[in-house]
Design a protein around this motif. Structure first.
Motif, PDB file in Angstrom:
ATOM      1  N   GLY A 137     -44.711  -3.744  -2.116  1.00 50.83           N
ATOM      2  CA  GLY A 137     -43.774  -3.010  -1.250  1.00 50.83           C
ATOM      3  C   GLY A 137     -42.521  -2.647  -2.008  1.00 50.83           C
ATOM      4  N   ARG A 138     -41.368  -2.913  -1.374  1.00 49.18           N
ATOM      5  CA  ARG A 138     -40.106  -2.538  -2.012  1.00 49.18           C
ATOM      6  C   ARG A 138     -39.811  -3.360  -3.257  1.00 49.18           C
ATOM      7  NH1 ARG A 138     -35.395  -2.293   2.122  1.00 49.18           N
ATOM      8  NH2 ARG A 138     -34.285  -1.583   0.286  1.00 49.18           N
ATOM      9  N   GLY A 139     -40.479  -4.500  -3.363  1.00 45.49           N
ATOM     10  CA  GLY A 139     -40.307  -5.354  -4.541  1.00 45.49           C
ATOM     11  C   GLY A 139     -40.792  -4.676  -5.810  1.00 45.49           C
ATOM     12  N   ALA A 140     -41.656  -3.659  -5.640  1.00 45.78           N
ATOM     13  CA  ALA A 140     -42.186  -2.939  -6.801  1.00 45.78           C
ATOM     14  C   ALA A 140     -41.062  -2.320  -7.627  1.00 45.78           C
ATOM     15  CB  ALA A 140     -43.147  -1.840  -6.336  1.00 45.78           C
ATOM     16  N   ASN A 141     -40.044  -1.809  -6.927  1.00 44.54           N
ATOM     17  CA  ASN A 141     -38.915  -1.196  -7.639  1.00 44.54           C
ATOM     18  C   ASN A 141     -38.215  -2.197  -8.544  1.00 44.54           C
ATOM     19  OD1 ASN A 141     -39.376   1.203  -6.396  1.00 44.54           O
ATOM     20  ND2 ASN A 141     -37.717   1.035  -4.920  1.00 44.54           N
ATOM     21  N   ALA A 142     -38.043  -3.409  -8.037  1.00 42.37           N
ATOM     22  CA  ALA A 142     -37.356  -4.436  -8.820  1.00 42.37           C
ATOM     23  C   ALA A 142     -38.154  -4.786 -10.069  1.00 42.37           C
ATOM     24  CB  ALA A 142     -37.133  -5.678  -7.963  1.00 42.37           C
ATOM     25  N   VAL A 143     -39.475  -4.865  -9.907  1.00 42.08           N
ATOM     26  CA  VAL A 143     -40.341  -5.216 -11.047  1.00 42.08           C
ATOM     27  C   VAL A 143     -40.257  -4.138 -12.128  1.00 42.08           C
ATOM     28  CG1 VAL A 143     -42.745  -5.593 -11.770  1.00 42.08           C
ATOM     29  CG2 VAL A 143     -41.944  -6.526  -9.594  1.00 42.08           C
ATOM     30  N   THR A 144     -40.408  -2.882 -11.723  1.00 45.59           N
ATOM     31  CA  THR A 144     -40.434  -1.799 -12.700  1.00 45.59           C
ATOM     32  C   THR A 144     -39.047  -1.581 -13.323  1.00 45.59           C
ATOM     33  OG1 THR A 144     -40.232  -0.278 -10.852  1.00 45.59           O
ATOM     34  CG2 THR A 144     -42.421  -0.542 -11.781  1.00 45.59           C
ATOM     35  N   GLU A 203     -44.955  10.780  -5.011  1.00 44.92           N
ATOM     36  CA  GLU A 203     -43.587  11.189  -4.716  1.00 44.92           C
ATOM     37  C   GLU A 203     -42.643  10.778  -5.843  1.00 44.92           C
ATOM     38  OE1 GLU A 203     -40.748  10.167  -1.076  1.00 44.92           O
ATOM     39  OE2 GLU A 203     -42.868  10.310  -0.509  1.00 44.92           O
ATOM     40  N   GLN A 204     -41.655  11.610  -6.109  1.00 48.05           N
ATOM     41  CA  GLN A 204     -40.678  11.252  -7.143  1.00 48.05           C
ATOM     42  C   GLN A 204     -39.629  10.292  -6.570  1.00 48.05           C
ATOM     43  OE1 GLN A 204     -40.745  15.719  -8.468  1.00 48.05           O
ATOM     44  NE2 GLN A 204     -39.203  14.688  -9.672  1.00 48.05           N
ATOM     45  N   GLY A 205     -39.030   9.502  -7.441  1.00 48.13           N
ATOM     46  CA  GLY A 205     -37.963   8.597  -7.009  1.00 48.13           C
ATOM     47  C   GLY A 205     -38.454   7.196  -6.683  1.00 48.13           C
ATOM     48  N   GLY A 206     -39.751   6.941  -6.840  1.00 46.94           N
ATOM     49  CA  GLY A 206     -40.324   5.623  -6.535  1.00 46.94           C
ATOM     50  C   GLY A 206     -40.268   4.670  -7.723  1.00 46.94           C
ATOM     51  N   PRO A 207     -41.168   3.659  -7.714  1.00 45.23           N
ATOM     52  CA  PRO A 207     -41.116   2.630  -8.753  1.00 45.23           C
ATOM     53  C   PRO A 207     -41.239   3.130 -10.193  1.00 45.23           C
ATOM     54  CG  PRO A 207     -42.692   2.041  -7.057  1.00 45.23           C
ATOM     55  CD  PRO A 207     -42.232   3.408  -6.745  1.00 45.23           C
ATOM     56  N   LEU A 208     -42.026   4.203 -10.406  1.00 46.40           N
ATOM     57  CA  LEU A 208     -42.163   4.661 -11.799  1.00 46.40           C
ATOM     58  C   LEU A 208     -40.846   5.231 -12.310  1.00 46.40           C
ATOM     59  CD1 LEU A 208     -44.295   4.586 -13.965  1.00 46.40           C
ATOM     60  CD2 LEU A 208     -45.017   6.865 -13.330  1.00 46.40           C
ATOM     61  N   CYS A 209     -40.081   5.862 -11.419  1.00 44.57           N
ATOM     62  CA  CYS A 209     -38.755   6.366 -11.806  1.00 44.57           C
ATOM     63  C   CYS A 209     -37.822   5.198 -12.157  1.00 44.57           C
ATOM     64  CB  CYS A 209     -38.131   7.190 -10.692  1.00 44.57           C
ATOM     65  SG  CYS A 209     -38.858   8.820 -10.523  1.00 44.57           S
ATOM     66  N   GLN A 210     -38.054   4.061 -11.504  1.00 46.93           N
ATOM     67  CA  GLN A 210     -37.205   2.889 -11.760  1.00 46.93           C
ATOM     68  C   GLN A 210     -37.364   2.385 -13.194  1.00 46.93           C
ATOM     69  OE1 GLN A 210     -34.926   1.542  -9.719  1.00 46.93           O
ATOM     70  NE2 GLN A 210     -35.368   3.010  -8.111  1.00 46.93           N
ATOM     71  N   THR A 211     -38.523   2.627 -13.809  1.00 44.84           N
ATOM     72  CA  THR A 211     -38.691   2.197 -15.208  1.00 44.84           C
ATOM     73  C   THR A 211     -37.721   2.978 -16.091  1.00 44.84           C
ATOM     74  OG1 THR A 211     -40.468   3.794 -15.535  1.00 44.84           O
ATOM     75  CG2 THR A 211     -41.127   1.549 -15.010  1.00 44.84           C
ATOM     76  N   LEU A 212     -37.601   4.278 -15.809  1.00 45.44           N
ATOM     77  CA  LEU A 212     -36.667   5.104 -16.583  1.00 45.44           C
ATOM     78  C   LEU A 212     -35.234   4.670 -16.323  1.00 45.44           C
ATOM     79  CD1 LEU A 212     -35.874   7.563 -18.304  1.00 45.44           C
ATOM     80  CD2 LEU A 212     -36.060   8.956 -16.283  1.00 45.44           C
ATOM     81  N   PHE A 213     -34.935   4.354 -15.054  1.00 44.20           N
ATOM     82  CA  PHE A 213     -33.592   3.887 -14.700  1.00 44.20           C
ATOM     83  C   PHE A 213     -33.243   2.643 -15.507  1.00 44.20           C
ATOM     84  CE2 PHE A 213     -32.499   5.573 -10.291  1.00 44.20           C
ATOM     85  CZ  PHE A 213     -33.026   6.794 -10.625  1.00 44.20           C
ATOM     86  N   GLY A 214     -34.162   1.690 -15.477  1.00 44.81           N
ATOM     87  CA  GLY A 214     -33.953   0.441 -16.194  1.00 44.81           C
ATOM     88  C   GLY A 214     -33.776   0.701 -17.678  1.00 44.81           C
ATOM     89  N   TYR A 215     -34.591   1.593 -18.186  1.00 53.56           N
ATOM     90  CA  TYR A 215     -34.579   1.925 -19.614  1.00 53.56           C
ATOM     91  C   TYR A 215     -33.206   2.475 -20.021  1.00 53.56           C
ATOM     92  CZ  TYR A 215     -36.722   3.719 -23.956  1.00 53.56           C
ATOM     93  OH  TYR A 215     -37.058   3.961 -25.257  1.00 53.56           O
ATOM     94  N   VAL A 216     -32.702   3.437 -19.249  1.00 51.04           N
ATOM     95  CA  VAL A 216     -31.395   4.051 -19.554  1.00 51.04           C
ATOM     96  C   VAL A 216     -30.288   3.014 -19.428  1.00 51.04           C
ATOM     97  CG1 VAL A 216     -29.716   5.782 -18.793  1.00 51.04           C
ATOM     98  CG2 VAL A 216     -32.130   6.378 -18.913  1.00 51.04           C
ATOM     99  N   VAL A 217     -30.303   2.254 -18.341  1.00 56.35           N
ATOM    100  CA  VAL A 217     -29.263   1.250 -18.107  1.00 56.35           C
ATOM    101  C   VAL A 217     -29.300   0.184 -19.213  1.00 56.35           C
ATOM    102  CG1 VAL A 217     -28.557  -0.623 -16.551  1.00 56.35           C
ATOM    103  CG2 VAL A 217     -29.098   1.615 -15.626  1.00 56.35           C
ATOM    104  N   GLY A 218     -30.483  -0.295 -19.535  1.00 57.08           N
ATOM    105  CA  GLY A 218     -30.636  -1.318 -20.576  1.00 57.08           C
ATOM    106  C   GLY A 218     -30.105  -0.816 -21.914  1.00 57.08           C
ATOM    107  N   ALA A 219     -30.449   0.423 -22.256  1.00 51.67           N
ATOM    108  CA  ALA A 219     -30.026   0.983 -23.540  1.00 51.67           C
ATOM    109  C   ALA A 219     -28.511   1.190 -23.574  1.00 51.67           C
ATOM    110  CB  ALA A 219     -30.748   2.303 -23.790  1.00 51.67           C
ATOM    111  N   ILE A 220     -27.942   1.720 -22.470  1.00 58.81           N
ATOM    112  CA  ILE A 220     -26.487   1.943 -22.421  1.00 58.81           C
ATOM    113  C   ILE A 220     -25.744   0.607 -22.521  1.00 58.81           C
ATOM    114  CG2 ILE A 220     -24.599   2.619 -20.816  1.00 58.81           C
ATOM    115  CD1 ILE A 220     -25.777   5.054 -22.140  1.00 58.81           C
ATOM    116  N   GLU A 221     -26.246  -0.395 -21.794  1.00 57.39           N
ATOM    117  CA  GLU A 221     -25.602  -1.720 -21.840  1.00 57.39           C
ATOM    118  C   GLU A 221     -25.650  -2.294 -23.245  1.00 57.39           C
ATOM    119  OE1 GLU A 221     -26.258  -3.257 -17.242  1.00 57.39           O
ATOM    120  OE2 GLU A 221     -27.316  -4.281 -18.862  1.00 57.39           O
ATOM    121  N   GLU A 222     -26.778  -2.108 -23.903  1.00 59.08           N
ATOM    122  CA  GLU A 222     -26.961  -2.662 -25.245  1.00 59.08           C
ATOM    123  C   GLU A 222     -26.048  -1.953 -26.254  1.00 59.08           C
ATOM    124  OE1 GLU A 222     -29.163  -5.249 -25.795  1.00 59.08           O
ATOM    125  OE2 GLU A 222     -28.403  -5.333 -27.851  1.00 59.08           O
ATOM    126  N   ILE A 223     -25.930  -0.632 -26.117  1.00 59.81           N
ATOM    127  CA  ILE A 223     -25.131   0.135 -27.086  1.00 59.81           C
ATOM    128  C   ILE A 223     -23.629  -0.062 -26.856  1.00 59.81           C
ATOM    129  CG2 ILE A 223     -24.589   2.467 -27.930  1.00 59.81           C
ATOM    130  CD1 ILE A 223     -27.545   3.215 -27.229  1.00 59.81           C
TER     131      ILE A 223
END
Lengths: 80, 187
Positions: free
Chosen positions: B58-65, B143-163
């Motif tokens: 369910g909604r937990g999928a977003n947190a995982v991705t 649909e766009q904006g679901g869990p697969l989009c969250q992987t990109l979100f995490g990726y961008v946030v993780g990279a920005i935080e690291e840099i």
């Protein structure tokens, strides 16, 4: 960015007005008008939603489309 | 299974190529055009994994991705130069994402700078043009904006935080067939 609305084709449904997050369009005399074209970021949601295919964007970056199946396109070219 | 078929199969996987362990491949093999089926297979599989994950978690999928993407972002960006300025970090990030995603900083015409301060938060609008996630979702009719989009979100946030060493958050403003507008919130 240049946005052209075909006034003869536009049915004035207002879907582009409702869908655009940047309020690029406004309905004037039952026809959609691009009043803030510089606010357009080129998502093309309006193209997808327009039932009359009345919109045209010029100077836009077209994103890569990996999901187009080359084999299907080849078959379609033979038919169309 | 006939012996002829087995011979044929063995023949298909046999070559005269001499492969040494120190050989480093310098280009993709086979050519990208021949990889189309593989690409579509991977996209299809990713779509199914995400759909199943959403059905079960369910909604937990977003947190995982999101978590998976963030780890990936930190992992990849740790080899990049550390910078304090956000513009520089975004430049590093666009190098990092090249080939998979392309983005640009963007602002509405009534704003003077790309770094916007509004309602007590500082943010930058990013328009994502090329995106493998969007392609995958459209390939699968998801649909766009679901869990697969969250992987990109995490990726961008993780990279920005690291840099930059600063905490960040990414929000979807709008998703479209050709580009998506996102808001990078800096903390």
């Amino acid at each position: 960015m240049e946005i052209h609305v075909d006034k003869d084709a536009c049915v004035g449904c207002g879907l582009c007005v409702k869908d655009c997050p940047m309020n690029v369009y406004e309905l004037q005399n039952n026809v959609s008008v691009a009043v803030r074209p510089n606010n357009c970021m080129g998502c093309l949601s309006c193209h997808e939603i327009c039932p009359a295919q009345a919109l045209e964007h010029r100077g836009i970056y077209a994103a890569r489309r990996h999901y187009i199946d080359i084999k299907v396109c080849e078959m379609l070219r033979k038919v169309v | 299974m006939s012996a002829g078929y087995i011979d044929e199969m063995h023949e298909a996987f046999h070559s005269d190529l001499v492969y040494r362990s120190e050989d480093i491949p310098l280009e993709c093999s086979p050519k990208p055009r021949e990889m189309e089926q593989t690409l579509h297979g991977v996209m299809k599989l990713n779509g199914l994994v995400i759909r199943s994950l959403e059905e079960i978690a369910g909604r937990g999928a977003n947190a995982v991705t999101y978590r998976a993407g963030k780890k990936f972002g930190h992992e990849v960006a740790k080899y990049f130069q550390k910078r304090e300025d956000v513009e520089g970090a975004l430049h590093e990030l666009s190098d990092l994402l090249r080939g998979q995603y392309s983005f640009e900083v963007w602002k509405p015409e009534d704003k003077e700078t790309f770094i916007i301060e509004e309602n007590g938060e500082t943010f930058i609008y990013l328009v994502f043009h090329d995106c493998i996630v969007r392609q995958t979702l459209r390939r699968n009719g998801l649909e766009q904006g679901g869990p697969l989009c969250q992987t990109l979100f995490g990726y961008v946030v993780g990279a920005i935080e690291e840099i930059t060493g600063r905490k960040a958050k990414l929000e979807i403003v709008h998703t479209g067939p050709n580009a998506c507008l996102k808001k990078l919130i800096l903390k």
